[in-house]
Design a protein around this motif. Structure first.
Motif, PDB file in Angstrom:
ATOM      1  N   SER A 191       0.814  -1.208   0.000  1.00 58.29           N
ATOM      2  CA  SER A 191       0.000   0.000   0.000  1.00 58.29           C
ATOM      3  C   SER A 191       0.853   1.264   0.000  1.00 58.29           C
ATOM      4  O   SER A 191       0.397   2.319  -0.403  1.00 58.29           O
ATOM      5  N   ALA A 192       2.075   1.165   0.460  1.00 61.11           N
ATOM      6  CA  ALA A 192       2.945   2.337   0.526  1.00 61.11           C
ATOM      7  C   ALA A 192       3.660   2.611  -0.784  1.00 61.11           C
ATOM      8  O   ALA A 192       4.299   3.631  -0.945  1.00 61.11           O
ATOM      9  N   ILE A 193       3.547   1.698  -1.746  1.00 60.13           N
ATOM     10  CA  ILE A 193       4.290   1.826  -2.998  1.00 60.13           C
ATOM     11  C   ILE A 193       3.318   1.838  -4.167  1.00 60.13           C
ATOM     12  O   ILE A 193       2.525   0.919  -4.319  1.00 60.13           O
ATOM     13  N   PRO A 194       3.325   2.866  -5.000  1.00 62.44           N
ATOM     14  CA  PRO A 194       2.406   2.909  -6.137  1.00 62.44           C
ATOM     15  C   PRO A 194       2.695   1.820  -7.167  1.00 62.44           C
ATOM     16  O   PRO A 194       3.785   1.271  -7.199  1.00 62.44           O
ATOM     17  N   PHE A 195       1.719   1.531  -8.003  1.00 65.74           N
ATOM     18  CA  PHE A 195       1.812   0.496  -9.036  1.00 65.74           C
ATOM     19  C   PHE A 195       3.068   0.680  -9.887  1.00 65.74           C
ATOM     20  O   PHE A 195       3.359   1.753 -10.375  1.00 65.74           O
ATOM     21  N   GLY A 196       3.825  -0.393 -10.065  1.00 63.10           N
ATOM     22  CA  GLY A 196       5.001  -0.373 -10.921  1.00 63.10           C
ATOM     23  C   GLY A 196       6.174   0.420 -10.377  1.00 63.10           C
ATOM     24  O   GLY A 196       7.046   0.826 -11.115  1.00 63.10           O
ATOM     25  N   SER A 197       6.213   0.620  -9.087  1.00 66.47           N
ATOM     26  CA  SER A 197       7.267   1.441  -8.490  1.00 66.47           C
ATOM     27  C   SER A 197       8.626   0.778  -8.544  1.00 66.47           C
ATOM     28  O   SER A 197       8.753  -0.437  -8.428  1.00 66.47           O
ATOM     29  N   GLU A 198       9.634   1.610  -8.678  1.00 69.58           N
ATOM     30  CA  GLU A 198      11.010   1.142  -8.587  1.00 69.58           C
ATOM     31  C   GLU A 198      11.378   1.162  -7.110  1.00 69.58           C
ATOM     32  O   GLU A 198      11.349   2.207  -6.476  1.00 69.58           O
ATOM     33  N   VAL A 199      11.697  -0.014  -6.536  1.00 68.67           N
ATOM     34  CA  VAL A 199      11.994  -0.095  -5.110  1.00 68.67           C
ATOM     35  C   VAL A 199      13.481  -0.210  -4.832  1.00 68.67           C
ATOM     36  O   VAL A 199      13.909  -0.050  -3.705  1.00 68.67           O
ATOM     37  N   PHE A 200      14.256  -0.518  -5.849  1.00 65.92           N
ATOM     38  CA  PHE A 200      15.698  -0.628  -5.661  1.00 65.92           C
ATOM     39  C   PHE A 200      16.379  -0.310  -6.976  1.00 65.92           C
ATOM     40  O   PHE A 200      15.944  -0.746  -8.033  1.00 65.92           O
ATOM     41  N   ILE A 201      17.448   0.469  -6.892  1.00 67.36           N
ATOM     42  CA  ILE A 201      18.238   0.767  -8.086  1.00 67.36           C
ATOM     43  C   ILE A 201      19.692   0.923  -7.663  1.00 67.36           C
ATOM     44  O   ILE A 201      19.983   1.455  -6.593  1.00 67.36           O
TER      45      ILE A 201
END
Length: 189
Positions: A14-24
């Motif tokens: 719920s804290a991350i929008p659809f298709g979010s980049e969580v690590f780079i």
């Protein structure tokens, strides 16, 4: 009167929008903490053979930085090669799909020497998602969990292994690593 009943999304999703980049990680030399802060090293037969950040142009294109392993010290395959894995696990509970993009290349590897990419599943087993044996040119790759729930749990992790011999010019390169997630969408009425 229309009543909508929507299930609550898991806290992480719920804290991350659809298709979010969580690590780079682009392994830029301006940020030397990339390898010491984000990554851990195992199975190295010599401290000099660990993965490091390189500014060489022999690696991946003209990129100013990439992770590399090899050099003049061995990352022997009989002990699993030189392995670099994320220092912290990523919680992927309740996620529909995970995609991991990365660019890899080897230079000077002999037959039987390799670069392997692993994803840890929910039973703690490291599954091989890519194995490239011998020498190969720059390749951009994409891995998707495709809804496979064995990868949707609180300890998701990825690692990279490079196997070289004693040759002075055998290398594995990694760059432009990113991870995106897609959460389940609630139907609309």
């Amino acid at each position: 009167m229309i009543v909508l009943l929507l299930a609550a999304a898991p806290p992480f999703a719920s804290a991350i929008p659809f298709g979010s980049e969580v690590f780079i990680d682009r392994f830029e030399p301006a940020n030397p903490l990339n390898l010491s802060g984000n990554w851990s090293h195992t199975n190295s037969t010599s401290v000099g053979a660990l993965w490091n950040i390189s500014t060489t142009t022999q690696g991946i294109g003209n990129d100013p930085g990439q992770a590399q392993a090899g050099r003049s010290l061995p990352c022997l395959g009989v002990v699993g090669g030189c392995v670099m894995g994320l220092r912290s696990n990523i919680n992927t509970t309740g996620i529909y799909n995970i995609s991991v993009n990365y660019t890899i290349r080897t230079d000077g590897l002999d037959t039987g020497e390799y670069m392997r990419i692993f994803i840890k599943d929910s039973s703690g087993i490291w599954d091989t998602i890519q194995e490239s044996v011998g020498d190969f040119s720059t390749t951009s790759l994409l891995w998707n969990s495709s809804g496979d729930t064995q990868y949707h749990y609180e300890n998701f992790n990825i690692s990279f292994a490079c196997s070289t011999s004693l040759s002075i010019s055998e290398w594995c390169f990694l760059d432009n690593l990113s991870m995106r997630i897609e959460e389940y969408n609630s139907p609309t009425v």
